[in-house]
Every structure is written in structure tokens, then in C-alpha cells.
Scaffold this motif. Structure first.
Motif, PDB file in Angstrom:
ATOM      1  N   UNK A 266      -9.358  79.648   7.719  1.00 11.50           N
ATOM      2  CA  UNK A 266      -8.574  78.631   8.461  1.00 11.50           C
ATOM      3  C   UNK A 266      -9.444  77.397   8.765  1.00 11.50           C
ATOM      4  N   UNK A 267     -10.091  76.752   7.627  1.00 11.71           N
ATOM      5  CA  UNK A 267     -10.884  75.745   7.892  1.00 11.71           C
ATOM      6  C   UNK A 267      -9.960  74.450   7.111  1.00 11.71           C
ATOM      7  N   UNK A 268     -10.060  73.376   7.795  1.00 15.28           N
ATOM      8  CA  UNK A 268      -9.291  72.204   7.131  1.00 15.28           C
ATOM      9  C   UNK A 268     -10.089  71.061   6.642  1.00 15.28           C
ATOM     10  N   UNK A 269      -9.861  70.576   5.405  1.00 14.85           N
ATOM     11  CA  UNK A 269     -10.592  69.255   4.783  1.00 14.85           C
ATOM     12  C   UNK A 269      -9.636  68.209   4.543  1.00 14.85           C
ATOM     13  N   UNK A 270      -9.666  67.004   4.886  1.00 17.57           N
ATOM     14  CA  UNK A 270      -9.158  65.925   4.604  1.00 17.57           C
ATOM     15  C   UNK A 270      -9.938  64.852   4.034  1.00 17.57           C
ATOM     16  N   UNK A 271      -9.853  64.121   2.581  1.00 18.23           N
ATOM     17  CA  UNK A 271     -10.574  63.303   2.209  1.00 18.23           C
ATOM     18  C   UNK A 271      -9.511  62.319   1.599  1.00 18.23           C
ATOM     19  N   UNK A 272      -9.824  60.918   2.132  1.00 16.93           N
ATOM     20  CA  UNK A 272      -9.128  59.855   1.693  1.00 16.93           C
ATOM     21  C   UNK A 272     -10.001  58.860   1.391  1.00 16.93           C
ATOM     22  N   UNK A 273      -9.681  58.351   0.055  1.00 13.84           N
ATOM     23  CA  UNK A 273     -10.702  57.294  -0.479  1.00 13.84           C
ATOM     24  C   UNK A 273      -9.737  56.223  -1.096  1.00 13.84           C
ATOM     25  N   UNK A 274     -10.157  54.941  -0.981  1.00 14.14           N
ATOM     26  CA  UNK A 274      -9.566  53.882  -1.494  1.00 14.14           C
ATOM     27  C   UNK A 274     -10.637  52.900  -2.003  1.00 14.14           C
TER      28      UNK A 274
END
Length: 517
Positions: A266-274
Motif C-alpha cells: 500500500x505504498x504510493x509513488x508520484x514522480x513528475x518531471x518537466x
């Protein structure tokens, strides 16, 4: 205030009054305060150069205030007790402050300005607050907290380095770094700890990283990293626990964000790259019901490449979105009931997904020209859906197993679809192409398989792998081909018993060649 301190201050005052040179007085200042008891107050103020203050307080409800102004000023504080407050203010060049607090409900305020400041805060207890502000270059702040409900706020301007280590529950850390070559590390052992790291500048590094061979152990720990600048690096490395969250937001060039060596559910990862040449990777991620979201905007961005990003577990959900040109994705899922979503917008993009297990879902979308999508499934009851829009795109599906579903749809001109299936009861294999000069290569091996192919356009081709005829080997297989357009060609081969082939062609100069054995 002890007798030694009183005499020291008195001697300094008399020396100044008697006309001792200010430079000599400034270079010989030193204050040593040792208090034991309750409700003690120590107030030290030093100016000029080369100051040093050392305070040791043992008791309850103590307050220590140190203000130093000059060059090479140092302050050492050791506080043991409850409801203590330490306030240190240092300005100018080359400061050093070390604060050690043992007790409950302690508050530490440290402010350092200018060049080469060093600060070390160690807190043991609950409900403590450490507020550290460093203004200048080559600053360093190390904070270690053991206890619960503690709060650390750190602000650094310049070439700063910060390491925050928390041992306990419900602790928070806010780190703000502005400048070049910054480093912020969050190390945690416990539950319900939160960290927010903001970095503005070049060559920044931040993350929840295990500094030695031990992992960050705990549940419901969250870290959010925002980096604005060039050559940024964000990582979550060495995490063991459940319901943990890692978020990385990067704006700039040559950004890198990855999750490495994670064990938990139940782990969450969010990666946002611009930006351009961004890298996102997941490696040695083991657990169930994990959620990963990766968004990249720019050119030459990669997920997993040149290695393969791997998630090992069940009921995991992965969502990857890339916007730009020459982007690449190389991902593998090992386990059951995993969902993978991909959307690529741009030209010359490459995507490769591998699913090993049962009941996995892959929805892969590509919009643009000269894009390539490769999908592999090893196991049963897997569903692969490939949707490509544009020209000269290539879609490849390779399945080994039973009861799998394939839906490959291409819209545009000069597409190529290559499907290879080995297994039984793969009853839902559909290929749809709309456009001109499209090609389908089909190879099916097994029993009770069904394939439907529909092409709309001019000069379409249905054949087999490596430019030959399509091949359906096994018993009870069914193949339906519908072509609407001109100059279409169907060739094929069936080996086995109980096969069915339906071919419908509407148009001119169509050719059908079917061989059944």
C-alpha cells in the motif's frame, strides 16, 4: 549564573572600561554557564570577534538565549529537563552551534547568517520544535530527533547540506534550500512521520535515503520533494514498511528520480518531471497494492532505460505518461492482478512492458509518428490493449499462456502489427487497422484460440512473421479477417483440426491464400 561566569563577565566589563583595546577584548571572550535546578534563565550576548559560549543546563522550565555578533563565534548548549527553550542568534562569519536537548516540550531556535555556518541539534523527547535558519554559503545542519510529535524547520541559503534523522512517531520536517549544490537527506525510523523538502538551484540532491546498511523502517511515512533547477536528484532508497508515500516534483534539465529497494504494501509513488533528459526508475520494489504514477514532459526522457524498472508483487497499479519526443519506457511487472497504464504523446517514442503472472492488465496508448510499443505477457488471464494513432508506428504483442486477451488498434498509415501467441483458449485476439499500407504479422500456436483482424484502407496486408504467411497451429482455432479497401492481400496457413477461417474483402484487387492441413 555560576561564580566563574560572573567573574568572567565582570573582568571583561572592567577591561573594556579601563581602555583595553577592543581587538584584544574581542579575541578573548568566553562564557561558561552551568545551571542545575528549576526555572533558570541564562542570557548571553557577545559582540566583536572570536566569541565562545558554552551552557549546560539541568532542570525544568529553563530558558537559554545566546546572541553572538562577530567572526568565528561558537556556541555549545546542553539542556536536560522539561519545557526548555533555547534561542541562538549568530551573525557574520564562521559560526558553530551545537544544541543537545533531553526532555519534553523543548523549543530550539537557531539563526546563523553569512559564511560557513555549522549547526548540530540533537533532541530526545516528545513535542519538541527545532527552527534552524542559515543564511550564507557552505552551511551544514545535522538534526537528530528521538521521540514523538517533534517538528523540525530548516531554511538554508547557499551551498548548504542538511541531514535530518528521526527516530519515533508523528514527527515532521520542513527543509527549504535555495542555492547551488544543496543536499537534504531525510532518515526515519518509526510511523506517521512527514517531510517536505524544497530546493531551488542547481545540482540539488534530496530524498529519504538510508545512509548505511539499515533501512528506513516504519509505516505511513510521507516525503514530498520539490526541485526547481538543473541536475536535480530525488530518491527514496531503503524503505521497509506499509502505507508510505514518496512524491518528487522536478522542473529543469537532467533530473533524476527513483525508488530503490522498497519492501512493503500500500505504498504510493508520484514522480513528475518537466524538462529534458529526465530519468525515472523503480528498482527492487517488492510488495502488494502499491501505486506508482510517473509524468514526464519534455524530450529524451526515460523510465527504466537503459535498465528495466521492475515492480514485484500483486494488485499494483502503474501509470506512466510521457509528452514529448524520443522518450523511452522499459518496465516489468512480476505478480498477479497488476494494472499498467501508458500514454505517450509525441514522435519517435519507445515503450516496452513485460508482465509475468496472471490477471494482469496493460493499456498502452501511443499518439504520434514512428513510435514503437512492445508488450510481453507470460502467464494466464492477461489482457493487453495497444492503441496507436499516427503514421509508421509499430506494435508488438507476444503472449505465452492461456485465456489471454489482445486488442491492438492502429489508426494512420504504414503501421505494422506483430502478434505472437503460444497457448490455449486465447479467445479474444483483435487487430484493427485504419489507413493505408498497413501490415499485420500473426503467429498463433495452441488450441481453441480465436483471432479477428479488420483493415480499412488501401494496400493492406495480412501475413505472418518475417514477411511470410500468417500461421495458426493447433486444434479448434478460428480466424476472421475483414478488409475494406484496395490492393489487400491475405495469405496464411492452418495446421490442425476443426479450424475456421472467414475472410471478407470489399474493394478491388484483393488476394486470399489459405492453406489448411
Amino acid at each position: 549564573m555560576n561564580l566563574y561566569t560572573k567573574r568572567t563577565l565582570l573582568a571583561l566589563t572592567v577591561a573594556a572600561a579601563m581602555g583595553v583595546t577592543s581587538a584584544q577584548a574581542a579575541e578573548t571572550h568566553r562564557v561558561n554557564v552551568n545551571q542545575a535546578g528549576e526555572a533558570n534563565v541564562a542570557d548571553v550576548s557577545q559582540t566583536d570577534q572570536r566569541h565562545e559560549a558554552e551552557l549546560t543546563v539541568t532542570g525544568d522550565s529553563n530558558s537559554t538565549i545566546v546572541s553572538q555578533d562577530g567572526v568565528w563565534t561558537e556556541s555549545y548548549n546542553t539542556v536536560s529537563g522539561d519545557s526548555n527553550s533555547v534561542n541562538i542568534n549568530q551573525t557574520d562569519t564562521w559560526h558553530t552551534s551545537r544544541v543537545t536537548v533531553t526532555g519534553n516540550e523543548n523549543t530550539v531556535d537557531v539563526q546563523q547568517n553569512d559564511f560557513l555556518n555549522i549547526n548540530d541539534v540533537v533532541i530526545t523527547g516528545d513535542s519538541n520544535t527545532a527552527d534552524i535558519e542559515q543564511d550564507g554559503f557552505i552551511n551544514s545542519a545535522d538534526t537528530t530527533i528521538t521521540g514523538a510529535d517533534n517538528n523540525v524547520r530548516l531554511y538554508q541559503l547557499g551551498s548548504n547540506a542538511s541531514i535530518v534523522e528521526m527516530n519515533g512517531n508523528a514527527n515532521t520536517a520542513d527543509i527549504d534550500q535555495q542555492g547551488s549544490d544543496n543536499l537534504a537527506v531525510f532518515r526515519v525510523t518509526g510511523n506517521d512521520n512527514d517531510a517536505v523538502i524544497v530546493q531551488e538551484g542547481n545540482s540539488n540532491q534530496a530524498g529519504e535515503v538510508a545512509l548505511d546498511n539499515t533501512a528506513n523502517v516504519g509505516n505511513n511515512n510521507d516525503i514530498t520533494i520539490s526541485q526547481l533547477g538543473d541536475s536535480n536528484f530525488a530518491a527514496a532508497k531503503g524503505i521497509q514498511g506499509d502505507n508510505n508515500s514518496f512524491e518528487a516534483f522536478q522542473t529543469g534539465d537532467s533530473n533524476v528520480a527513483f525508488v530503490y529497494s522498497l519492501t512493503g504494501n500500500n505504498n504510493g509513488f508520484a514522480i513528475e518531471q518537466e524538462g529534458n533528459e529526465n530519468v525515472a526508475d523503480l528498482r527492487f520494489v517488492n510488495g502488494d497494492r502499491n501505486d506508482a504514477e510517473i509524468f514526464q514532459q519534455g524530450n529524451n526522457n526515460t523510465v527504466g532505460e537503459p535498465q528495466v524498472a521492475i515492480v514485484d508483487g500483486n494488485n499494483n497499479e502503474l501509470e506512466i505518461e510521457q509528452t514529448g519526443n524520443s522518450n523511452a519506457v522499459d518496465f516489468a511487472v512480476v505478480g498477479d492482478d497488476n494494472n499498467v497504464y501508458l500514454e505517450q504523446d509525441g514522435n519517435s517514442n519507445l515503450a516496452q512492458f513485460i508482465a509475468q503472472g496472471t490477471d494482469n492488465l496493460m493499456l498502452l496508448e501511443s499518439h504520434g509518428d514512428n513510435n514503437e510499443v512492445y508488450s510481453f505477457a507470460i502467464g494466464d488471464d492477461n489482457n493487453i490493449d495497444v492503441d496507436q494513432e499516427g503514421n509508421s508506428n509499430f506494435g508488438y504483442v507476444d503472449i505465452t499462456g492461456n485465456d489471454n486477451e489482445v486488442d491492438l488498434e492502429q489508426e494512420g498509415d504504414q503501421h505494422e502489427a506483430n502478434i505472437t501467441i503460444a497457448g490455449n483458449n486465447n479467445t479474444d485476439v483483435e487487430v484493427t487497422q485504419r489507413g493505408e499500407l498497413n501490415l499485420v504479422d500473426l503467429l498463433i500456436s495452441g488450441d481453441e484460440n480465436t483471432a479477428d483482424i479488420m483493415q480499412t484502407g488501401i494496400g493492406n496486408w495480412v501475413g505472418g512473421t518475417e514477411g511470410g504467411a500468417f500461421s495458426v497451429d493447433g486444434s479448434g482455432n478460428s480466424l476472421t479477417i475483414v478488409q475494406n479497401g484496395n490492393d489487400n492481400l491475405v495469405t496464411g496457413s492452418q495446421t490442425g483440426t476443426g479450424h475456421t477461417i472467414d475472410v471478407t474483402q470489399n474493394g478491388n484487387d484483393n488476394f486470399v491464400n489459405v492453406v489448411q492441413n
